[in-house]
Scaffold this active site. Structure first.
Site, PDB file in Angstrom:
ATOM      1  N   ASP A 134       4.945  -0.275  -0.991  1.00  0.00           N
ATOM      2  CA  ASP A 134       5.245  -0.992  -2.228  1.00  0.00           C
ATOM      3  C   ASP A 134       5.406  -2.487  -1.954  1.00  0.00           C
ATOM      4  OD1 ASP A 134       5.226   1.488  -3.499  1.00  0.00           O
ATOM      5  OD2 ASP A 134       7.385   1.754  -3.267  1.00  0.00           O
ATOM      6  N   ASP A 187       3.840  -1.389   5.231  1.00  0.00           N
ATOM      7  CA  ASP A 187       4.743  -0.912   4.204  1.00  0.00           C
ATOM      8  C   ASP A 187       3.852  -0.618   2.995  1.00  0.00           C
ATOM      9  OD1 ASP A 187       7.135  -0.536   2.639  1.00  0.00           O
ATOM     10  OD2 ASP A 187       6.906  -2.580   1.903  1.00  0.00           O
TER      11      ASP A 187
END
Length: 176
Positions: A9, A7
């Site tokens: 952020d 992922d």
């Protein structure tokens, strides 16, 4: 193929409940860029799957998102590594797409791009949605305590979820 999916952020860069809306707001977490470069130099392909509903909400445009990803690639390249495929979901939470995590569309896109099965591939995230997306395609769910990770850790996790302090700790484990 040694594939690791991240992922963005909260895993690679600082996250914000107000969204990362500009290149100036895109700030790598300590050790994250170096971890990606170390993995890349050791033969790992590091791909990224990131929800970016700020696009649908009009907080920033695709050129800004592309600039953030170009900056990530540039920083990793300065350390001698490279970033693999970066896919993003531009949709809002109510758009009914198949790509927004916890749906598995972005992970399936990465699998198709690299023509590789995802069974057992580590997907590293900081939210329950990331972990659920991993489970949907038989990836190994991996939680980092950065970003929303501590908040996620305060609730029950899927069985078998691996937990690490940050991306650097994951690189240390994979490069043993």
């Amino acid at each position: 193929m040694k594939l690791l999916i991240l992922d963005r952020d909260g895993v690679i860069n600082y996250d914000s409940d107000a969204y990362i809306k500009s290149l100036d707001e895109w700030i790598p977490l300590p050790g994250a860029v170096e971890a990606i470069a170390r993995l890349s130099k050791a033969g790992w392909t590091v791909a990224v799957a990131t929800n970016q509903s700020g696009l649908a909400r009009g907080y920033y445009d695709l050129a800004t998102l592309d600039a953030m990803h170009a900056r990530l690639r540039e920083l990793v390249a300065e350390q001698g590594g490279e970033v693999g495929l970066i896919v993003h979901c531009p949709h809002g939470p109510d758009d009914g797409c198949t790509c927004r995590k916890p749906k598995p569309g972005m992970l399936q896109q990465i699998a198709a791009h690299y023509a590789t099965p995802l069974d057992g591939i580590w997907f590293v995230g900081d939210s329950r949605g990331d972990l659920d997306a991993a489970l949907a395609v038989h990836c190994q769910p991996v939680l980092v305590k950065t970003g929303k990770g501590e908040r996620t850790l305060s609730k029950p996790l899927p069985a078998g979820t691996l937990i690490f302090d940050d991306l650097a700790a994951i690189a240390d484990q994979l490069l043993l």
